[in-house]
Every structure is written in structure tokens, then in C-alpha cells.
Motif scaffolding. Structure first.
Motif, mmCIF file in Angstrom:
data_model
loop_
_atom_site.group_PDB
_atom_site.id
_atom_site.type_symbol
_atom_site.label_atom_id
_atom_site.label_comp_id
_atom_site.label_asym_id
_atom_site.label_seq_id
_atom_site.Cartn_x
_atom_site.Cartn_y
_atom_site.Cartn_z
ATOM 1 N N GLU A 773 0.813 -1.212 0.000
ATOM 2 C CA GLU A 773 0.000 0.000 0.000
ATOM 3 C C GLU A 773 0.847 1.263 0.000
ATOM 4 O OE1 GLU A 773 -2.739 -0.205 3.206
ATOM 5 O OE2 GLU A 773 -4.002 -1.724 2.261
ATOM 6 N N ASN A 774 2.143 1.116 0.170
ATOM 7 C CA ASN A 774 3.023 2.281 0.111
ATOM 8 C C ASN A 774 3.164 2.836 -1.304
ATOM 9 O OD1 ASN A 774 3.955 0.619 2.578
ATOM 10 N ND2 ASN A 774 4.866 2.618 2.917
ATOM 11 N N PRO A 793 1.294 -5.116 -8.028
ATOM 12 C CA PRO A 793 0.295 -4.086 -8.298
ATOM 13 C C PRO A 793 -0.344 -4.251 -9.677
ATOM 14 C CG PRO A 793 2.503 -3.161 -8.396
ATOM 15 C CD PRO A 793 2.661 -4.564 -7.925
ATOM 16 N N LEU A 794 -1.660 -4.119 -9.714
ATOM 17 C CA LEU A 794 -2.420 -4.170 -10.964
ATOM 18 C C LEU A 794 -3.173 -2.857 -11.124
ATOM 19 C CD1 LEU A 794 -4.526 -6.981 -12.489
ATOM 20 C CD2 LEU A 794 -5.654 -4.826 -11.996
ATOM 21 N N GLY A 809 5.720 5.736 -0.891
ATOM 22 C CA GLY A 809 5.530 6.741 0.152
ATOM 23 C C GLY A 809 5.070 6.126 1.454
ATOM 24 N N THR A 810 4.324 6.873 2.221
ATOM 25 C CA THR A 810 3.843 6.422 3.519
ATOM 26 C C THR A 810 2.354 6.138 3.455
ATOM 27 O OG1 THR A 810 3.453 8.703 4.228
ATOM 28 C CG2 THR A 810 5.595 7.722 4.759
ATOM 29 N N THR A 811 1.876 5.431 4.459
ATOM 30 C CA THR A 811 0.446 5.139 4.582
ATOM 31 C C THR A 811 -0.092 5.770 5.857
ATOM 32 O OG1 THR A 811 0.791 3.092 5.826
ATOM 33 C CG2 THR A 811 0.817 2.931 3.411
ATOM 34 N N GLY A 812 -1.398 5.831 5.969
ATOM 35 C CA GLY A 812 -2.012 6.356 7.177
ATOM 36 C C GLY A 812 -1.642 5.554 8.409
#
Length: 847
Positions: A773-774, A793-794, A809-812
């Protein structure tokens, strides 16, 4: 009345046990290190490490060091490594952070291994030595430190398994025990101990969370028993303060621990059917296989002897606490089928070595104290002398097999010779390996030649699976090589290293287009001249979602392996498939999941559900799903299925499935009540259930399969079972390879991927990198949703000419975890600063 004349003050007599000078402390430590390093003198020998997993960890150190040297920044993502581990957030980071500077100095990963191994072994023995020395004196500390540093779990973690972060974590158990005992003795007097224990737990978690979790439980048992049995003053807030320190420790490590636990990336290479065996609690003091318990067949006996001897100490509470701690961790290490495991909030709490070293710690501490008692009372206590001789004999029996297996284990020089032959080949491709220990040996190419690689992949055929599963008299199916072909195509693999035994068993495992370019004694190197695209069209029409979708995909390579949670997918994604198989699945929201399943069935798609291990632990509680109730059953008899309603494509006759004594136990599965119609019924212990049936969903049907059919057929491959699973898995999909998707430009960096394309229609495109999810994607600067397709990833790319940008990047969840860490560190600092100020204030007042 005459006043009593006070006696002149006499100087206090020094405490002999606590009055050892620094020089004696250092001499004792030097003796310990001499003994330990003489035993492990083979570490200094040239060559690669003997530990199976050592190369994997050295590979990470190598990559971090290379990245730091070239970019002067710490890497956030390791491209092309398909285990998909973020080096900071998704693996135990403390070992790499501490070890990488050694690599930057030596510039050689094997020299780094030897240095850090000497350092870590020294710290492990120093940690134990310092804690026991402070409480029991010099000689008990020497004995305890040697026994702890040479205990089977420590040896195995360092040199046999090569799990360096776990071995590194053993430094912290003595420290955690020290602060726990200090907390128990001080009670509410010094809050500083709570803060120091919290820091210790935080570092422990960052070193190895599984070992830390078991140590938390073990020290909790110790402090509870210690408090209950001590004769001095008992402090009612001790347990509460211990739990506070554990919570703060988790909070300190939350920056890494929370994303790692709740957002962990699962390897896409989960095609290995490796099953963990367990040891019943009734065999605690009996023979135990080395694979399950690290050759720990004698530790329970030794621990029992020392616990009995320890009860005669002057400090009985300490003896009882240590005995309880050791027994508790031993139960976890050997009795993985006991109810204790249902209390552990860890999905992978099936590895005994994580708990076993807690028993070894208690063993070492108790043995050190017993040794001191023997030295002091050898003329008065003949029974103690007999006990110490017995314990030494048991310790020798315990460690000898481990020493032999470690020191005599040959390094895989065959791999090095093979790579030397292949140095002239292009270095632009990725490397996969097929065969025994492939997941470990696949790191050699990168560390030794600098090539980019993928995670290794087990494909060893019938003998391997039969050996691991330990199933007697079962003809295990030779799994389809097409499954391997599809994986290699997805990973964009150019090089394949294959074990000779694998080739002998099935030459078809090598996909078309690969040529053998080098051969060594045990390994073969294959290379494909034509590079595949890193961007491929999704073409498969069946997906399996649940606990282990590889069980389905191994037999049916056209089945895509999905994740665990059904409602992680939406209609847009699942509607691309014609058939959805849900086996051992989970969900975040029941209603959302039911609505999605119903919609898929109503739209004409085939939905197959296996409620094995869904919604609750097997055998503890049956929870209905869509008004269908799964009934847990256990049988040692042949399973006969009687046809009830004819379904197109299934035989209308009685089907017989031979019962499997899996791991020596009866076959466990679920059957159903509450279906609209049953295709096959099964009678077990006089009761009849549905083994295969369906629920209606509008004009469609939702099929419910019982008896753990996919797993049964994976192991047995019987004719009747194959007829059922063939029907459930659907017709063969001819497009086992993913079709290349043309791109006009592409750029791969450490933390980003950019590419441009032109297409005449919307296409589901898979990118050959690991899903997390990053990854944040944009199309022409606008957000683009990414889906997980077999952990890659699709994207649904619209028609036209567009540019896609992926940035790591970062996630919540990571932001939330960072806030927890900041708050926890602030609390710990506040406690420490306040304690120091109070102490200074008290000192000033005294003046």
C-alpha cells in the motif's frame, strides 16, 4: 540517670559477593569469551557462512551498504527482491542498522559477518554475565554466561539456521529479566525502572518481535510467581507497572512494529507446501525431533532437576520464579498443540525456538546458582554435588548434536563455482532458483556477482513434500510445472538456478526458451535471451482467496493466488474473473462480503466457498455464513460421498476418498447444514451432512465445498477427489503466461517506477514489482487506484496515450504508528527526567 555512651562508628564490612573489583570482572569475562570463541573458532575460517538463512541477511546488509555508499541515503524499498520487504518497516531493522556500518568499513560482506558474529556472541554472553554477576557473584555468572551463549537455540540461530536478527535479540532477554526483577524488588519506589524496562522491550521488539513477545510472557510469569512466593514485602502495583512498561515498549517500537504486524507483505512465492509438525505435551520429557525443538530433548529433565534443587536456596522466590518461567516457555516450545497457543496474538506462533531460549535462560541462571552452592558446600551437601554432575552431563548431551551439525556443515561452494562459470553472462536479468534450499541460496548471485535477483522458489516434487508433511503411505501428486512457469513469467525472470535432483525428477519444470549455460556438481544455470516485459496483461479468469490459495494454484496453475480478506477487493477487480474460489478466507465486514459474493453469483460468475477455518478457530465454535452452518468433523475412516442432486460435469455415483492420517492425526474438515440443495452427502458417526452443495443467489448459485477437498487432493491426488476439485477449479485456462503490455518508455528507481504507454482499449496491467500500500500511483498527474494481483500491483489503464508514475511513500497506518512512537518516547523521557530531578532534589536536601 546516666546516658548510654554510644559506641564509635565502625566502618561497614564490605560485602564479599558484591565487592569484586573491575579487574576480576574483566578476567571472568575474558575466560567466558575464551571458552565461547574456542568452541566457535571455525567462524574465522575463510568461505561463506554455514547458516541456511545467513546469506539472506547478509544480502540486506550488502544492499543497504551499497545504497548508502552510492546515494548517501538509507533505502526505503528494495527493488526486484520479490519477498517484498521494506528494509525499515517490514523486517527486524535493528540488526541491519547496527551491522551495516561494519560493512561500510570492511567493504566485504563475509568479513562483516565474522566481525558482527564475534561481537554479537560477546554481547550475548556479556549480557547474561553482567546480570548474574550483579546478583549471585563471579562463579555463577561465568557458568550461566557460558551455558547461555552455548545453548542450542543460540547456536542454531547463529550458525545452523543463520537467523541473525533472532540471534541478535538474545542479548535483550537477560536485560529484560534484570529490570523485571529490579521492578519486583523496588515496587513503586523508582519509576525509572519502568522507563528502562520499556526501552529494553522496545529494542527487543525492533531486534526480533517473536522472541520479544515470548519473553514478555515468560517474564510476566516470572514476576507473578516471584511476587506470590517471596517472603519479604510484596508490592501490589508491581504487575501493573510491568504491564505499563510492556505497553510503553511496544509504543516505542510502534514506528516499525505496527505497520509490520498489521500491514505485513506476504511473499508471492508462497507456493511451498511446507507443513509445521508439532510435539504433543505428553512427550515433554521424551524424545523430540531436532527439527521441531532444536535438539532440546534433555532441557525439560535438566530444568526439572534444577528447579527442585533451587527450592532449597535461601532465596526461594527467585528459584520458583525462574522454574516457572522456564517451564512456561518449555510448554510453548514443545506443546504447540496445547491451548496456550490460542492465547497468543501472533499468527505465526508455531516456531518453538522463539520460546525455547527462555527455558535455556532459566536453565543457565539456575545452573549458575547451583554451581556456587556446590563450590561453597561440597563437603556438607553430597546431594548437590550429584545434581551438578548430572546437570553438566545433561548439558553435554544437549549441545553435542548441535555442535556437530554446525561445525561439520559444508558451505555451498558448488554455488560459487557455478557463478564463476557464469560471470561472462549479461548481468541485466533477475535470478530465480528452483530446488532444495532455493529460498536461501538465491541470495548468493547478488552478494557474489551483483546481479539483481528474485526470491527463491521451492519446487522439489513428491519426495520433498512427503518428507516435510510426514504423511505415511500417501501417493503425493507431482505438481504441475506450469505453476512454476507462470511464476517465472510474472517475475520477469532471466536466470534460473535449478537443483540437479529437480531436473532428474521433472525436466518440464524449465519453461520453453531457457538454455543451460553452466553446470556444477549439484546446480544448473539456465538463461533466457529474450527478456520479458515488466508490464503484463492480466489474462487469468479464476482467483482463489483465503488462507493458502497456493493449495489450489499448485494443482491448477491457471488459478490466481489472492489475499486473505475478501472485502479487500471490490466489484471492479473481482468482476474481471469468471470464477472466485474462497477457501479459509477472512473479512473485515460481514455484510460487505456477503453483498459482494451475492452480486458476483447473481451476475453469472461461479463462486465456490470452503468454510474450513473461517470466522473462528477450527473445532472451538461453528459460525454460520450466509445461513450455512459449518460442522467440524474428525474421522479416521474412508470417506464415502453419496450423490443427491446431479450437477453438470460431476459423476453420478458414489465417490470414495481414502482418509488421511495427516501428521499422525485423524483428518479434520467441515461439512454443512443449511444449504438449499446438496450434490453429495457424507455420513460420519451416524449423522449425514452435505459435503458439496449450493445456495441460490438470484439466477446464480454459490457452491459450498466441504471435507477440505483441495488440501485432500493436493496430498492424495485420488481419482474421485480429482473429479471433484477439477470441477470446482473450473476448466483449464490455456493462457498460463501473461501477455506483454507494450510501453514506450520506462524508468526504474529505488523508490519509484515511471512508464508511458499507448493503448486502444482499457486493459488490466500488472507491474512486476511487489505490491504494498506504500505505492502511490498517478496517471497524467491524477490519482490511480492500485490493486493487489498475486502480491504485485495491478492497474486498470484506460485507452489512449498516458504516463503512469509509481512512488513509494507512507500510509495512514505508518503515520499513526509514528505518532504512537513519538508519544511513547516522550513518556519514557518524562519519567527518566523526573526521576533524575527527584534524585538530585533528594541529594540537595540531604546536604
Amino acid at each position: 540517670m546516666a546516658q548510654a555512651i554510644p559506641e564509635p562508628l565502625q566502618p561497614a564490612k564490605p560485602d564479599v559477593r558484591k565487592g569484586w573489583t573491575l579487574s576480576r570482572f574483566m578476567l571472568g569475562l575474558a575466560f567466558i569469551w575464551l571458552v565461547v570463541f574456542v568452541v566457535f573458532r571455525h567462524i574465522a575460517e575463510p568461505g561463506v557462512p554455514a547458516g541456511n538463512d545467513a546469506m539472506a541477511h547478509l544480502f540486506k546488509i550488502w544492499y543497504i551498504g551499497q545504497h548508502l555508499a552510492q546515494t548517501h541515503t538509507f533505502p526505503v524499498w528494495l527493488p526486484y527482491w520479490y519477498e517484498g520487504t521494506d528494509l525499515i518497516k517490514y523486517y527486524q531493522p535493528l540488526f541491519y542498522v547496527v551491522a551495516t556500518p561494519f560493512y561500510l568499513i570492511t567493504k566485504d560482506v563475509f568479513t562483516t559477518y565474522r566481525i558482527v558474529t564475534f561481537v554479537w556472541i560477546g554481547l550475548v554472553s556479556l549480557s547474561m554475565y553482567g546480570v548474574v554477576y550483579r546478583r549471585l557473584g563471579l562463579f555463577p555468572a561465568i557458568v550461566a554466561a557460558i551455558l547461555y551463549a552455548l545453548s542450542p537455540p543460540v547456536i542454531r540461530a547463529y550458525f545452523y539456521v543463520g537467523l541473525l536478527p533472532q540471534a541478535f535479540s538474545y542479548i535483550f532477554l537477560p536485560l529484560a529479566f534484570h529490570f523485571t526483577l529490579r521492578l519486583a524488588d523496588e515496587g513503586a519506589k523508582r519509576a525509572k525502572t519502568v522507563a528502562l524496562l520499556a526501552v529494553c522491550w522496545g529494542l527487543f521488539i525492533l531486534a526480533h518481535p517473536m522472541s520479544a513477545a515470548f519473553s514478555m510472557m515468560a517474564t510476566f510469569v516470572f514476576i507473578a510467581v516471584y511476587q506470590a512466593t517471596k517472603q519479604e514485602e510484596r508490592h501490589p502495583l508491581v504487575v501493573t507497572r510491568y504491564l505499563l512498561s510492556a505497553a510503553l515498549g511496544i509504543g516505542v517500537a510502534a514506528l516499525w512494529f505496527v505497520p509490520a504486524y498489521f500491514g505485513k507483505i506476504m511473499p508471492p512465492t508462497s507456493g511451498e507446501a511446507v507443513f509445521t509438525t508439532s510435539v504433543p505435551l505428553k512427550e515433554l520429557a521424551g524424545f523430540v525431533t531436532g527439527a521441531a525443538t532444536v535438539n532440546a530433548r534433555y532441557i525439560p529433565i535438566a530444568l526439572s532437576i534444577l528447579a527442585i534443587a533451587g527450592t532449597f536456596w535461601r532465596r526461594t522466590a527467585l528459584a520458583w520464579g525462574l522454574a516457572a518461567m522456564g517451564a512456561f516457555t518449555m510448554i510453548f516450545a514443545l506443546g504447540v498443540q496445547t491451548p496456550l497457543y490460542s492465547w497468543v496474538p501472533l499468527s505465526s506462533a508455531i516456531f518453538p525456538e522463539y520460546a525455547l531460549f527462555g527455558a535455556c535462560f532459566a536453565f543457565a541462571f539456575l545452573a549458575g546458582r547451583l554451581f556456587e552452592r556446590t563450590i561453597r558446600n561440597r563437603a556438607k551437601d553430597a546431594a548437590t554435588v550429584v545434581l551438578i554432575v548430572t546437570v553438566v552431563f545433561i548439558a553435554l548431551l544437549e549441545t553435542q548434536p548441535v555442535f556437530t551439525s554446525v561445525i561439520n556443515k559444508p558451505a555451498p561452494s558448488d554455488i560459487i563455482r557455478l557463478l564463476d562459470k557464469a560471470k561472462t553472462l549479461p548481468a541485466d536479468g533477475r535470478v530465480s532458483m528452483l530446488g532444495h534450499s532455493s529460498a536461501v541460496l538465491s541470495y548468493y548471485p547478488t552478494v557474489l556477482t551483483g546481479r539483481q535477483i528474485t526470491e527463491g522458489f521451492f519446487y522439489q516434487g513428491t519426495n520433498h513434500y512427503k518428507e516435510i508433511a510426514n504423511i505415511n503411505d500417501v501417493q503425493i501428486h507431482d505438481y504441475s510445472p506450469e505453476y512454476v512457469h507462470r511464476k517465472l513469467a510474472q517475475w520477469n525472470t532471466r536466470y534460473i538456478m535449478v537443483h540437479t535432483a529437480t531436473l532428474t525428477q521433472d525436466k518440464a519444470v524449465i519453461p520453453p526458451g531457457y538454455k543451460k549455460v553452466a553446470t556444477a556438481q549439484l546446480w544448473n544455470l539456465f538463461y533466457q535471451d529474450k527478456a520479458r516485459s515488466s508490464f503484463q496483461l492480466m489474462t487469468h479468469d479464476t482467483i482463489a482467496i483465503g488462507k493458502n490459495p497456493a493449495i489450489v494454484a499448485l494443482r491448477y496453475p491457471w488459478v490466481v493466488e489472492g489475499g486473505l480478506y475478501v472485502d479487500n477487493y471490490d466489484w471492479k477487480y473481482l468482476s474481471q474473473f469468471k470464477r472466485i474460489i474462497l477457501t479459509g478466507f477472512a473479512f473485515h465486514d460481514r455484510k460487505t462480503t456477503v453483498d459482494l459474493i451475492t452480486r458476483l453469483a447473481e451476475s453469472g460468475r461461479t463462486v465456490v466457498i470452503d468454510l474450513q477455518d473461517v470466522a473462528s478457530e477450527f473445532g472451538t465454535e461453528s459460525v454460520s455464513f450466509m445461513n450455512v452452518l459449518p460442522i467440524p468433523v474428525t474421522t479416521r475412516q474412508q470417506i464415502s460421498l453419496t450423490p443427491s442432486e446431479q450437477l453438470t460435469g460431476l459423476p453420478r455415483r458414489k465417490l470414495n476418498l481414502r482418509n488421511l492420517a495427516y501428521n499422525g492425526e485423524a483428518w479434520k474438515a467441515v461439512v454443512y447444514t443449511g444449504l438449499d440443495s446438496s450434490a453429495y452427502d457424507v455420513t460420519i458417526e451416524g449423522k449425514t451432512y452435505s459435503a458439496l452443495g449450493y445456495k441460490r443467489a438470484g439466477a446464480g448459485k454459490i457452491y459450498f465445498a466441504g471435507l477440505n477437498l483441495f488440501f485432500h487432493n493436493l496430498l492424495a491426488a485420488e481419482k474421485d477427489g480429482t473429479a471433484l476439485t477439477d470441477w470446482l477449479a473450473g476448466p483449464r485456462d490455456p493462457s498460463l503466461y501473461m501477455t506483454n503490455f507494450p510501453v514506450t518508455a520506462q524508468t526504474w528507481r529505488d523508490d519509484s517506477v515511471d512508464f508511458s504507454y499507448t493503448s486502444t482499449k482499457t486493459a488490466p496491467v500488472v507491474v512486476s514489482t511487489t505490491w504494498t500500500e506504500n505505492w502511490h500511483a498517478t496517471i497524467d498527474g491524477k490519482p490511480l487506484k492500485a490493486y493487489a494481483y498475486e502480491n504485485m500491483p495491478l492497474f486498470f489503464l484506460p485507452a489512449g496515450a498516458h504516463t503512469i508514475e509509481l512512488k513509494y511513500g507512507t500510509t495512514g497506518l505508518e503515520i499513526f504508528a509514528t505518532l504512537i512512537t513519538v508519544a511513547s518516547v516522550a513518556i519514557v523521557l518524562f519519567i527518566l527526567i523526573r526521576s533524575v530531578r527527584r534524585k538530585n532534589s533528594a541529594d540537595n536536601t540531604g546536604l
